[in-house]
Structures are given as structure tokens and as C-alpha cells.
Design an enzyme around this catalytic site. Structure first.
Site, PDB file in Angstrom:
ATOM      1  N   ARG A 146       0.861  -1.176   0.000  1.00 42.54           N
ATOM      2  CA  ARG A 146       0.000   0.000   0.000  1.00 42.54           C
ATOM      3  C   ARG A 146       0.899   1.228   0.000  1.00 42.54           C
ATOM      4  O   ARG A 146       2.110   1.128   0.132  1.00 42.54           O
ATOM      5  CB  ARG A 146      -0.948  -0.004   1.216  1.00 42.54           C
ATOM      6  CG  ARG A 146      -0.325  -0.652   2.420  1.00 42.54           C
ATOM      7  CD  ARG A 146      -0.382   0.088   3.719  1.00 42.54           C
ATOM      8  NE  ARG A 146      -0.273   1.508   3.675  1.00 42.54           N
ATOM      9  CZ  ARG A 146       0.848   2.182   3.879  1.00 42.54           C
ATOM     10  NH1 ARG A 146       2.006   1.550   4.065  1.00 42.54           N
ATOM     11  NH2 ARG A 146       0.850   3.482   3.870  1.00 42.54           N
TER      12      ARG A 146
ATOM     13  N   ASN B  61      -5.583  12.154   0.739  1.00 36.64           N
ATOM     14  CA  ASN B  61      -4.710  11.309   1.560  1.00 36.64           C
ATOM     15  C   ASN B  61      -5.615  10.478   2.463  1.00 36.64           C
ATOM     16  O   ASN B  61      -6.844  10.584   2.416  1.00 36.64           O
ATOM     17  CB  ASN B  61      -3.735  12.161   2.374  1.00 36.64           C
ATOM     18  CG  ASN B  61      -2.624  11.336   3.002  1.00 36.64           C
ATOM     19  OD1 ASN B  61      -1.986  10.523   2.327  1.00 36.64           O
ATOM     20  ND2 ASN B  61      -2.395  11.511   4.291  1.00 36.64           N
ATOM     21  N   LYS B  62      -5.024   9.651   3.282  1.00 33.44           N
ATOM     22  CA  LYS B  62      -5.769   8.733   4.130  1.00 33.44           C
ATOM     23  C   LYS B  62      -6.860   9.455   4.918  1.00 33.44           C
ATOM     24  O   LYS B  62      -6.659  10.577   5.380  1.00 33.44           O
ATOM     25  CB  LYS B  62      -4.813   8.003   5.074  1.00 33.44           C
ATOM     26  CG  LYS B  62      -5.448   6.908   5.900  1.00 33.44           C
ATOM     27  CD  LYS B  62      -6.137   5.855   5.037  1.00 33.44           C
ATOM     28  CE  LYS B  62      -5.227   5.239   4.019  1.00 33.44           C
ATOM     29  NZ  LYS B  62      -5.920   4.259   3.138  1.00 33.44           N
TER      30      LYS B  62
ATOM     31  N   ASP C 109      -1.996  10.674  -1.899  1.00 35.80           N
ATOM     32  CA  ASP C 109      -2.323   9.686  -2.919  1.00 35.80           C
ATOM     33  C   ASP C 109      -2.681  10.337  -4.248  1.00 35.80           C
ATOM     34  O   ASP C 109      -2.563   9.693  -5.290  1.00 35.80           O
ATOM     35  CB  ASP C 109      -3.479   8.808  -2.442  1.00 35.80           C
ATOM     36  CG  ASP C 109      -3.022   7.809  -1.394  1.00 35.80           C
ATOM     37  OD1 ASP C 109      -2.788   6.639  -1.751  1.00 35.80           O
ATOM     38  OD2 ASP C 109      -2.873   8.198  -0.222  1.00 35.80           O
TER      39      ASP C 109
END
Length: 368
Positions: A45, A248-249, A238
Site C-alpha cells: 500500500r 490522503n488517508k 495519494d
């Protein structure tokens, strides 16, 4: 260096990130379909690592094809690329890597390359991406180290370290670069529910490097900021839209708002391949929705009532106005990002002596 992924004669070898930190187990994907599964199940990941994994998956598919000619392989090549592209929708590095492999294959086909030449060229390209990613991360670390405090706490969210890349890391590359430059940093790692990348992966990496680290629950960040224990925030990305909006997360957006409220600089660290100039704003970034089981269960045990509805987006989008600067291998971007992105594109290739990265763009608009 943590062996996140590597090409071997048997296939692509990955450290299984779903087993960390309690078990250090490696798996080998011997087919491109298995590479796709490794990406989907988050054995590997992190946007940069996903991109290089996909490129190696394409090379693996070419290696194992039973086609006799380049022309015969062409439809299979498209199937390989299509499957790998379907694995994770948000991380633009995935599509950047596959498009790079497609462009190479088109060039080779136009030049009437033999299938053996195609196989070797695709593998060479994937290995170049691998090496480039590590070099880019180290360059990000050089640029970002200058922005880190010399003492105090740095908060990070999710895992943007060696495990999310081919080595060294983006956000953690900045932290590593600062430590290597002699700065004394204490890292606060958000646990990052529901997959716990911060608690499991970031803490594991930084402890291996003897960098002082404290894991906190996601809902503790505001309290620590108010106490003055956090002097900067640095996260990965990302996908970064043309205006600087950053995916992003999940949970990154709330951290950015908290940082703004407390007057703390909020930095994004990512390679240039994470910037998606074709996506104008964050509103157009596709957000992956993952399985409800990641929320309802942990360690095989159910945490929620049977039948309850679950929302599990893997990412959120932080508007550019909350981002103090974006740190890339080419240099540091500042607002307005739509302008600084274009300026840095024009300076691509100018190298910083000793840093293997490009010069910073002189910008007219700088956020305080």
C-alpha cells in the site's frame, strides 16, 4: 532499507504489511493477477509503492505470456494493464506507472521490437521506476528537512514511509532527512483508524530507526496541539489536484483543520508522479470505498452490532488552503499551487548539488 517490494526471478516479492508489526512475513506474487490481489488486499500500500508494483506486474505478465510475437501479445498486454488499473482508484501513481508502461509498449510496437525485446524493456522500465522512487524520496527528504523544527513534536497521519514507497519514504523521508541533518524530533503517529497504518507501520519503521515515536489515538491530536507539543504536521498524498487539493488517508482533512486552528504548519510530501494536473480540483478525485469489515472487525473479532450501516471511505480531500507547502523531489511548492506547479515544471531538470533534486522555484506568494 526496508524491502517493501523487489523483483526476483520467481516474481515480485512483498513484505506483507497486513501482518506487521507482529510478524515480518514475505509473499511472492508469481503472476500479474497475484500482483493485483496484493494491491487490492493492501499487502502492499502507499501510492508510490502501488505504482511501482503495478509496473512490475505488467513486466511479470509480459514475462509469463505464451504469445509468440509482439503483435500477438498486444491484446494480452491491454488486459494486464486493465486489471492492474482496476485495483485502487484514488492513488494516481498507479495510473501514472501503467501509462508509462503503455507508452513504452506503443513505442516498441511501432519500432517492430521482438517480444523478447519488449519483455526486457518493460522490466527495465519497472526497475527504473523503482530506483527513481527511492532517489525521489531521498530528494524529498533533503527539501523537507529544512522545514522541520529543530526540536519538538512532529505529527504524521497514516504511513508515508519506506513501506509506502520503494524505500526511505515521503513524509517519513522528510522526518528521516531532518534527523540525518541533526535535528531532534519526536514523532507523534496518529493510529489512523480503521487500518491502523500509523500504529502498526509508522511506529514500526521509526522504532527500527531509533527515532523517538509516540502513537496516539486519532482523536488526541487536538489536545496535544493545544498543549504545544506539536510544532509541525507532515503527511503523504495519494493524489494532488492541479490547484493543490490533496487526497490522503481518511482523517487527514481533520488534522489539517486542527493544524490551522492552532497555527501549526501542515506539510504534504509526495513525488511529482502524485500530482495530477488533469484533475483540476479535489472534488474530481475518486474516493475509494473499502469493505465494511475493516470497520466492523479487528483481529477477527466483531466490534459493532450486527446489521449496522458502515461508511468506510479510504481517503478524504484536504483543500489547498489548509496546506502550508507541498514538498516534492523537485523542490517546495507554495500557494498559489496552480501557479507554482507550472513554474516548477519549467525548472524540471535543474539539479541541486549533492541532493539529486531540483532547485526550489522562486515564488511570489508564500503562506505564512
Amino acid at each position: 532499507m526496508i524491502p517493501t517490494l523487489e523483483w526476483t526471478p520467481e516474481g515480485v516479492r512483498f513484505i506483507d504489511q497486513t501482518k506487521l508489526p507482529l510478524e515480518e512475513i514475505y509473499v511472492t506474487a508469481s503472476t500479474y493477477q497475484q500482483v493485483a490481489d496484493v494491491i487490492v488486499t493492501m499487502v502492499v500500500r502507499g501510492a508510490p509503492a502501488i505504482g511501482v508494483s503495478a509496473a512490475m506486474g505488467v513486466a511479470l505478465g509480459a514475462k509469463q505470456s505464451t504469445a509468440k510475437t509482439t503483435e500477438e501479445f498486444a491484446p494480452e498486454f491491454e488486459e494486464i494493464c486493465s486489471l492492474l488499473a482496476s485495483t485502487r482508484p484514488t492513488a494516481v501513481n498507479l495510473f501514472w506507472a501503467i501509462d508509462r508502461m503503455k507508452a513504452l509498449f506503443a513505442e516498441l510496437s511501432a519500432n517492430k521490437a521482438s517480444l523478447s525485446e519488449v519483455r526486457q524493456a518493460l522490466l527495465d522500465e519497472a526497475l527504473r521506476m523503482y530506483d527513481q522512487d527511492i532517489a525521489d524520496c531521498r530528494a524529498i527528504g533533503v527539501h523537507g528537512a529544512e522545514l522541520m523544527p529543530d526540536g519538538g513534536g512532529v505529527l504524521t497521519h497514516c504511513n508515508a514511509g519506506a513501506l509506502a514507497t520503494c524505500g526511505y519514504g515521503t513524509a517519513l523521508g522528510v522526518i528521516r532527512g531532518a534527523v540525518e541533518a541533526g535535528k531532534h524530533i519526536h514523532v507523534f503517529a496518529d493510529e489512523t483508524r480503521p487500518f491502523l497504518q500509523g500504529a502498526r507501520l509508522t511506529a514500526w519503521e521509526l522504532m527500527a530507526d531509533d527515532i523517538p515515536t509516540t502513537v496516539i489515538c486519532d482523536n488526541m491530536a487536538a489536545s496535544l496541539m493545544r498543549q504545544g507539543r506539536i510544532q509541525a504536521v507532515v503527511v503523504g498524498a495519494d493524489r494532488i489536484a492541479a490547484n493543490g487539493d490533496t487526497a490522503n488517508k481518511i482523517g487527514t482533512y481533520s488534522v489539517a483543520i486542527l493544524a490551522r486552528e492552532h497555527g501549526i504548519p501542515f506539510y504534504v510530501a509526495a513525488p511529482w508522479s502524485t500530482i495530477d494536473r488533469a484533475t483540476l480540483t479535489g472534488d474530481a478525485i475518486p474516493i475509494e470505498e473499502r469493505s465494511a469489515v475493516e470497520v466492523t472487525h479487528h483481529g477477527g473479532k466483531q466490534l459493532t452490532p450486527h446489521g449496522v450501516s458502515i461508511c468506510n471511505p479510504a481517503f478524504d480531500v484536504t483543500p489547498a488552503k489548509y496546506i502550508t507547502a507541498i514538498i516534492t523531489e523537485r523542490g517546495v511548492l507554495r500557494v498559489p499551487y496552480s501557479v507554482s506547479l507550472g513554474e516548477m515544471d519549467g525548472l524540471a531538470g535543474e539539479r541541486v548539488p549533492g541532493a539529486d533534486c531540483t532547485v526550489n522555484v522562486p515564488l511570489t506568494s508564500v503562506r505564512a
